[in-house]
Structures are given as structure tokens and as C-alpha cells.
Design a protein around this motif. Structure first.
Motif, PDB file in Angstrom:
ATOM      1  N   TRP A  77     -14.234  49.285 -18.306  1.00 25.13           N
ATOM      2  CA  TRP A  77     -13.658  48.996 -17.001  1.00 25.13           C
ATOM      3  C   TRP A  77     -14.663  49.168 -15.877  1.00 25.13           C
ATOM      4  N   ARG A 463      -6.358  53.758 -19.741  1.00 28.82           N
ATOM      5  CA  ARG A 463      -6.734  52.505 -19.099  1.00 28.82           C
ATOM      6  C   ARG A 463      -6.000  52.399 -17.763  1.00 28.82           C
ATOM      7  N   PRO A 464      -6.489  51.578 -16.817  1.00 28.05           N
ATOM      8  CA  PRO A 464      -5.813  51.471 -15.521  1.00 28.05           C
ATOM      9  C   PRO A 464      -4.540  50.649 -15.610  1.00 28.05           C
ATOM     10  N   GLN A 468      -3.420  49.760 -10.312  1.00 31.35           N
ATOM     11  CA  GLN A 468      -4.755  50.338 -10.117  1.00 31.35           C
ATOM     12  C   GLN A 468      -5.843  49.275 -10.162  1.00 31.35           C
ATOM     13  N   ARG A 472      -8.122  48.688  -6.980  1.00 31.11           N
ATOM     14  CA  ARG A 472      -9.579  48.832  -7.100  1.00 31.11           C
ATOM     15  C   ARG A 472     -10.286  47.585  -6.576  1.00 31.11           C
ATOM     16  N   ASP A 483      -9.655  54.860  -4.855  1.00 29.61           N
ATOM     17  CA  ASP A 483      -8.831  54.313  -5.928  1.00 29.61           C
ATOM     18  C   ASP A 483      -7.466  53.945  -5.373  1.00 29.61           C
TER      19      ASP A 483
END
Length: 727
Positions: A77, A463-464, A468, A472, A483
Motif C-alpha cells: 500500500w 489493510r486500509p 481510508q 489518503r 490519514d
């Protein structure tokens, strides 16, 4: 040990409640309708029943992909976000923010992330090159509502559960489950209408499943709904049947405009006999309660905005606007009242073709122009979020080629498909069950006031979330470190500051800091939802009730907030404080409609169609949803098929392209009309089931140069075509 979770189905606009059974590993082992949901009451369709298969599709991307030569490679990521930052910085350093474009696909209306983070992301990118599926679908309704009522989301929906007479145009809710009219078990509600002695009339070029259920099916030539509706308006004035129940501006102007559309004249254009036009108007006026509802077949036509305007003109003229059993305005739990305003379209225009902005976005029909045409403001960086415009935008083949010319492209999408294959970076959102769900948009069109929140059923596992990811990207575009929590706190602060300064908000004059402490939620998105609920019409801060996020969490099956109630005085935002029945931009477009009154229809025209087991191009990679009636075939009247010598397959040609497709003769479609479903033509390479049932893209035939003038919406219905046998 198996566990049970309750959540809202996110796969169409019906917002049905589901009960899912999960095993110890988090796999869905069973799906059924939630019988305790007060809105959907256990209703489920094949899409909802397949949610587990869709959620765990093995072709779904689990990690970011970076373009590597002619192929792809997996990336972390952080590496993926760094690549996005470099690509954006390089393009904007050379060409400025005007070189950035954004495309938002239909699934954004079905996610909390799309509802809460798309707008901050667009603001952070600092561009006016914003496009979405709305201008391939529903923008005419928003423009008509904005001009009449002062706000584009002031959409009147039929009070399905109490009306005595429903006139429906260009809609097939037995297949679509409803659209801009959120109604779980739409079929059951229509059957209940008939059981209580009501009347259902469906106007459509095809005898759809909905038309087959109706008391009457009225075939109409595609794209001529505005003529039919104007003929009905003419009849109401001519026979002194006009009984508006609200103060309106523009009644005389509408009467004058309608003089040009007598039933005899519109009959020649629509194919609907003059006596039927007159009867439809009389029946509408005579019904104890009635509602007119028009949807995608009327929106995606040359006169889409006029058709949507005339739908509500009829609701007003018959006294059925804002009354039980008529066309009413929902009261969603997260609505926050705003002041009066003057709604306008065309505040800016597209660079190449000068098409109008509507609701802050430009028509998707001109996206390829903006990418291909050199000069200042040429789109060179494109971000797509949950969309596949190569299959859904007009002349998709041209857009496919244009995307290959971009300097840099980023896609937030779970699949490698026809659009995302052009991206330099693909950022996949998590599984549905790893995401919280609240229908911010769709509950604003609900036929009964209702609210339900579904928290994540499974952890994100390192994981986002989709929220998110979008947050981001917004921080990257702003050049800031931080964030999703930082963005959420900024937005919460802005909303609180606005609320305490808004007279009558319920928190006027209070300390924003003290209010912030009261908010609950495990994520920034949940805290923002809690804020909106508290400020909303049923909220603990507004004085309308005690609704909060905690209240929804304590009621996992949802909360019934009551039937629709008259509230035009609350939703009306026009500067005059009245319904504007004759907005000048629409009266101007009536001249264009008049000019086509004597036009000869083409020999053959093309329309789209919906399938119960799919939603656009979303679900063709799920085996149980492909096949049966969910096939890419050319429906054609048997007389036309025989006349043209068709057997097996046909070649369909338009001004923009051609496709070869299996023929399906059926007397359900009127002569002179053929139908291809929307969302097929799978050649992206990452979806194995879809590739095995590829079909053809109807949008290789549609024309991006033809749009509905007031809204810029694409035209997908009434496309002139020629049909010939394969050689």
C-alpha cells in the motif's frame, strides 16, 4: 462456530435487509432476507442471495497493482500511494490542476466511503473536470427538481403504499428493484396496489415484466415520452381539469406551452393514439390519489429533462404533489436543512464542446473530448472510483482509446476490467463485509422513512478501508501528511461550526468542542454518521427525536421512521418560496421539442434494458447470476426479424459502430424497436466468468455527440440503427 450478522444489501437501490450466516473463517455460508427488517420484511432478490459469492469472488483484487511494462505487479500500500503521489505531482507540475479529471461510478452511491469522502477528495484535487455515472443515468431528474423546487435532491417519489393510481414511464422495477424510488419488494408493493383496487399503467416500448403485471401497458416510441406527457398536460388545461393544491409560479406559461402539443399531434410522434392520451390524462385527474413516476428510459433520452419536468408538472396540476398517495418528499435521517438558494446549471462549461455543468459535474459524454483534445485544461491525469465507463459511457470504444493516451491514471476498484486495465495504479477496496454501510443517498428517495446501519462484520486484517483509501488520496492531493482520522476531524469541525451558526439547528450558539465530545463511533466515518443523525430531523440535537448512531447499533434490523408526510414547505428552496412550474431553461428547451414534433421516426431504433440478476456491469463475474434471462441478446419483434431475414445472429450498425449479437425474437417489443442490455462487452481480462459470457457493449453503438441539452445527460434510448443478417 457459525455466526449470524444482519446488514443492508448494497447491490441496488432497494436497500433490502439481509441475514447472513458466516463460518469460523468468515466465509458466507447462507444468505436470506431479514424478516425483522421493518422496510424490506424479508424480501430478497437473486443479487442479494449471491452477496457471499460476490464478496469472495476469487478474481477480486486483494492488494494494489502497479503497471509494469505491458503487465502488472503486486505492490504494498505504501508503494502504491507513493506512485500515485509521484504521478499526480508530475502532471500538475507541468500542466496544473486543470489537467486532473475524476470519474465516479455508480457503486459510489452504495458505499459510505463514496458518500463521505468523494467530495473532500474532489476539493483536494482542485479540479472542475468531474464526471460521474449520474450523467449516464439520472441527471435530468436532478436538474428538473433543482429548477422546480430549488434543490437537485428534492425528488418527489410515488407514495406506493397508499396511492390509488400509478402512471409509470420508462421504468421496470420488477427487474431493476426500483431507481430514484427506494422500495424494497417493489413487485409486492405494486401487487398490493392492485389488490386494494388501485390502477397501474406502464408506458414502455417493451412489455416488460412490470408492464405485464400492470392493468394497462401503453407502448410508446422510444424517446418521445415528453411529447406524450405534454399531450396529457394539454388535455388537463383544455378540459379544465387543473387543480393544483400549492402556490406555484408559471401556470400560465405552462398552459401556453402546452397549446402546441394537442393529443392528435403527439399521437403522430409517439405512436400512442390521441384518444389514449386523453384518457390517460382524465384517469389521472379523476383518481382519488395518483402519482406519475418516470425513470431511466425517460432520463436517457433526447428530451430527458423535459420528460422529468413534465412528470412533476402532472403531479402538480392534478393536486397530487406532496399529499398522501401522491408524489411525496422523503425525510431521511441525515438531512440537514439549508437556506433558500437559486439553483442553476451551466455555472461553467466543458472546455471542448461547451456542455453545461450540473450539480458540480460535467457530462460523461464529453470525457473523451477532454482527454483527446490538446490545449490548456486537457485531462492528462484521471482518477476513477468504482466505475467502468468504457462499458457504461456513450461510444465506449472511443473512450477506451482515449484512456490509453493519459499521462497517468489511478483506479480505486476491486477488479481489473475494461476501464482499470488502463490505470497505472489500481487500489482495491476491501470486501463488502469488511465495510460499514449506511445508505446516505438512497434513503433520500425512500417510499417510507427508515434508517439502518450495518457495522463491519469482519476485521480489515491489516489493510486500509475504502474510506481510508479515499482519505489518503485526498491528503496526497492536498500535499498534507495525515490519514483518514485527520480528514474526518477536519470535516466534523466544519460541520459543527456550521451547525452552531445555523438558526434553528437545535445546537445554535453551543460550543462545538462540547458537541464533539458527545459523538460516538469506532471510525471517523461512524462519528460523522453520528453527527449527521444527531443534527437530522429525528436527531437528539435537532429536537426531532433521540436518534443517534448508538440507536441504530441497538436496532440491527433497522428503524421504521414512519410513512411519508406532506413537507413541501420544508424541502422547497426556491428564491420565491413557491414551486417554479415554468423554469426559463426548460421553457427554452420546449422550442427544441416543438421542432421535432413533425419529425419522421427512424425505421429502427435501439433501447437498453435491465436484468434482475445484474446491475450495470457489476455482477457478470458471479456464476449463479449469469445465464437464464441475464443474457446479452438483441430483442426484436418477430415481424421485424422475419422482414429482415434474421436467423441466429444479426449485425447492428449505428453512426458510431457495429456489433454482432444473437437475436431473440419476442412480441414483447414493439415493431421498429430493438433492445440490447447495458453493461456487457467484457474484454478486460481479469474477470474469468465475465469473459466467458462476454456479450457485446451496447455503448459501442451509442453516440457521445447527442445529449439531453439542459442536463448534458447521455442518450441511450431511441438511437437510430440498421439491422442486417450476418454474412
Amino acid at each position: 462456530m457459525a455466526s449470524t450478522v444482519h446488514r443492508t444489501c448494497p447491490l441496488c437501490e432497494a436497500v433490502c435487509g439481509l441475514t447472513l450466516t458466516l463460518d469460523d473463517a468468515g466465509h458466507v455460508t447462507g444468505v436470506r432476507g431479514d424478516r425483522d427488517d421493518p422496510f424490506s420484511k424479508g424480501f430478497i432478490c437473486p443479487k442479494g442471495a449471491s452477496l457471499g459469492r460476490l464478496d469472495e469472488d476469487p478474481d477480486r483484487l486483494r492488494e494494489p497493482l502497479l503497471k509494469d511494462g505491458d503487465g502488472w505487479r503486486a505492490a504494498s500500500w505504501e508503494e502504491a500511494f507513493a506512485a500515485v503521489g509521484r504521478g499526480l505531482d508530475e502532471v500538475t507540475a507541468r500542466h496544473g490542476r486543470g489537467a486532473v479529471g475524476v470519474y465516479l461510478g455508480n457503486p459510489n452511491a452504495h458505499t459510505m466511503a463514496g458518500a463521505l469522502y468523494a467530495t473532500p477528495l474532489i476539493k483536494a484535487l482542485g479540479t472542475r473536470n468531474v464526471f460521474s455515472a449520474s450523467t449516464a443515468d439520472q441527471m435530468p431528474k436532478h436538474v428538473a427538481s433543482g429548477l422546480m423546487f430549488g434543490h437537485p435532491l428534492a425528488v418527489a417519489v410515488p407514495d406506493l403504499d397508499r396511492t390509488d393510481h400509478l402512471l409509470m414511464l420508462g421504468a421496470n422495477p420488477l427487474e431493476s428493484n426500483g431507481s430514484l424510488c427506494t422500495a424494497p419488494d417493489f413487485p409486492g408493493r405494486l401487487k398490493a396496489l392492485r389488490r386494494r383496487g388501485g390502477r397501474l399503467v406502464v408506458v414502455d416500448p417493451r412489455r416488460t415484466r412490470t408492464a405485464a403485471l400492470a392493468d394497462e401497458h401503453v407502448p410508446v416510441r422510444p424517446g418521445t415520452d415528453a411529447y406524450l406527457l405534454f399531450g396529457m398536460v394539454h388535455t388537463l388545461f383544455a378540459e379544465d381539469l387543473v387543480t393544483p393544491s400549492h402556490e406555484v409560479n408559471g401556470l400560465d406559461e405552462v398552459r401556453e406551452a402546452a397549446k402546441h402539443f394537442p393529443p392528435e399531434a403527439v399521437a403522430r410522434r409517439t405512436g400512442v393514439p390521441a384518444d389514449v392520451v386523453v384518457r390517460l390524462a382524465r384517469e389521472l385527474a379523476a383518481a382519488r390519489t395518483a402519482a406519475v413516476y418516470g425513470r431511466i428510459g425517460t432520463c436517457t433520452a433526447e428530451f430527458g429533462t423535459l420528460a422529468q419536468w413534465l412528470v412533476d408538472v402532472l403531479n402538480v396540476l392534478t393536486g397530487n404533489l406532496d399529499r398522501p398517495g401522491g408524489a411525496m418528499f422523503p425525510k431521511p435521517a441525515t438531512e440537514f436543512a439549508a437556506g433558500r438558494r437559486t439553483y442553476a446549471v451551466g455555472r461553467w462549461r466543458s472546455r471542448v464542446r461547451g456542455l453545461p455543468e450540473a450539480n458540480g459535474e460535467l457530462p460523461v459524454a464529453t470525457l473523451a473530448d477532454e482527454i483527446e483534445t490538446p490545449g490548456e485544461g486537457q485531462v492528462r491525469f484521471l482518477l476513477t472510483v468504482a466505475g467502468n465507463p468504457v462499458l457504461s459511457a456513450p461510444n465506449g470504444a472511443r473512450l477506451d482509446g482515449a484512456l490509453g493516451r493519459l499521462d497517468f491514471m489511478v483506479s480505486v476498484d476491486p477488479y481489473l476490467n475494461e476501464t482499470t486495465r488502463h490505470a497505472d495504479v489500481i487500489l482495491p477496496p476491501p470486501r463488502v463485509l469488511q465495510s460499514g454501510h449506511f445508505d446516505f443517498a438512497l434513503l433520500g428517495f425512500a417510499v417510507r422513512n427508515y434508517a439502518r446501519y450495518s457495522p463491519p462484520a469482519l476485521p480489515l486484517a491489516g489493510r486500509p478501508s475504502e474510506s481510508q483509501i479515499l482519505a489518503r488520496l485526498a491528503m496526497l492531493a492536498s500535499g498534507l501528511e495525515g490519514d483518514a482520522d485527520d480528514l474526518d476531524e477536519f470535516v466534523i469541525g466544519q460541520l459543527l461550526d456550521k451547525a452552531v451558526r445555523t438558526p434553528g439547528s437545535g445546537v445554535e450558539g453551543r460550543d462545538p468542542g462540547e458537541l464533539r465530545v458527545e459523538l460516538e463511533g469506532a471510525t471517523g466515518g461512524e462519528r460523522r454518521l453520528d453527527l449527521m443523525l444527531r443534527l437530522g430531523p429525528y436527531g437528539s440535537w435537532s429536537g426531532g427525536g433521540d436518534l443517534t448512531l448508538r440507536g441504530l447499533l441497538d436496532h440491527p434490523h433497522g428503524l421504521d421512521l414512519g410513512p411519508l408526510e406532506p413537507r413541501l414547505h420544508e424541502v422547497l428552496r426556491t428564491a420565491s418560496g413557491r414551486v417554479e412550474l415554468a423554469p426559463p431553461p426548460l421553457l427554452d428547451d420546449v422550442e427544441r421539442l416543438r421542432a421535432g414534433l413533425e419529425a419522421e421516426p427512424p425505421e429502427m431504433v435501439l433501447i437498453g434494458r435491465r436484468h434482475l440478476r445484474s446491475n450495470n456491469s457489476w455482477m457478470h463475474n458471479v456464476g449463479p447470476l449469469v445465464g437464464g434471462s441475464n443474457r446479452c441478446t438483441l430483442q426484436i419483434n418477430p415481424a421485424d426479424a422475419e422482414r429482415l431475414g434474421l436467423d441466429g445472429e444479426a449485425v447492428v450498425r449505428s453512426a458510431k459502430g457495429q456489433v454482432t449479437v444473437p437475436v431473440e425474437p419476442t412480441d414483447a417489443i414493439m415493431p421498429g424497436v430493438v433492445s440490447l442490455p447495458h453493461g456487457w462487452g467484457h474484454t478486460g481480462g481479469g474477470q474469468r466468468v465475465a469473459a466467458a459470457h462476454a456479450g457485446v457493449s451496447v455503448n459501442d453503438l451509442t453516440d457521445e455527440t447527442t445529449v439531453d441539452v439542459p442536463s448534458g445527460n447521455a442518450v441511450f434510448n431511441g438511437v437510430p440503427v440498421t439491422i442486417s443478417p450476418t454474412v
